[in-house]
Design an enzyme around this catalytic site. Structure first.
Site, PDB file in Angstrom:
ATOM      1  CG  HIS A   1      -1.819  54.543  45.658  1.00 22.53           C
ATOM      2  ND1 HIS A   1      -3.060  55.114  45.575  1.00 22.53           N
ATOM      3  CD2 HIS A   1      -1.772  53.616  44.669  1.00 22.53           C
ATOM      4  CE1 HIS A   1      -3.737  54.576  44.581  1.00 22.53           C
ATOM      5  NE2 HIS A   1      -2.977  53.648  44.015  1.00 22.53           N
TER       6      HIS A   1
ATOM      7  CD  GLU B   1      -0.886  59.816  48.528  1.00 23.89           C
ATOM      8  OE1 GLU B   1      -1.247  60.831  47.911  1.00 23.89           O
ATOM      9  OE2 GLU B   1      -0.747  58.706  47.972  1.00 23.89           O
TER      10      GLU B   1
ATOM     11  CB  CYS C   1      -6.948  57.606  45.840  1.00 22.41           C
ATOM     12  SG  CYS C   1      -6.094  56.288  46.757  1.00 22.41           S
TER      13      CYS C   1
ATOM     14  CB  CYS D   1      -3.926  57.579  49.833  1.00 22.47           C
ATOM     15  SG  CYS D   1      -2.993  56.537  48.694  1.00 22.47           S
TER      16      CYS D   1
END
Length: 151
Positions: A47, A49, A77, A80
């Site tokens: 992801h 992040e 999420c 992250c």
């Protein structure tokens, strides 16, 4: 946030979902940027992040990102958020919520819908300030091509 949006567009142009993130110091300098590389890497933990935090820690030569703000196009999420929290990021700023992304994509994008606020409530010794809705409409627009199968 505009730098995070630009990074999300890079990811979109590479066939990724339009998630973008940047790490900014107290004077507004962008120190690092990243976008999702899930499809490129074949790794659902890639992801924006998480990639940002890992790269920034490596490049800065330290595990702490204290004093820095993470800007991201979409609400982080749980993975992250926790990555940023463990790296001691001072603050997270996001554009659109994961619920909005789920609704925009008709459920195409799935995520564990635990908000950063809920995760902050679970942390006993420190919470990380989170601000949402920054340039929300521009962040939502990133999903236009993804959420409409006719394009």
């Amino acid at each position: 946030m505009r730098a995070a949006i630009a990074e999300a567009r890079v990811g979109l142009s590479e066939g990724e979902y339009p998630y973008g993130a940047v790490l900014v110091d107290g004077t507004g300098n962008v120190l690092a940027k990243a976008h999702d590389t899930v499809f490129r890497d074949g790794d659902f933990s890639s992801h924006a992040e998480t990639m940002l935090v890992k790269g920034a820690c490596r490049d800065l030569g330290r595990p702490s990102l204290a004093g820095l703000t993470l800007y991201t196009t979409t609400e982080p999420c749980p993975m992250c958020f926790t990555t940023a929290w463990l790296a001691q990021v001072d603050r997270v700023v996001f554009g659109t919520s994961m619920i909005e992304v789920r609704d925009l994509t008709g459920g195409l994008v799935e995520e564990v819908l635990v908000t950063p606020q809920q995760l902050n409530a679970l942390n006993s010794n420190r919470s990380m300030p989170v601000t949402g809705g920054v340039l929300r409409d521009e962040c939502i627009t990133l999903w236009d091509d993804v959420s409409r199968p006719d394009k």
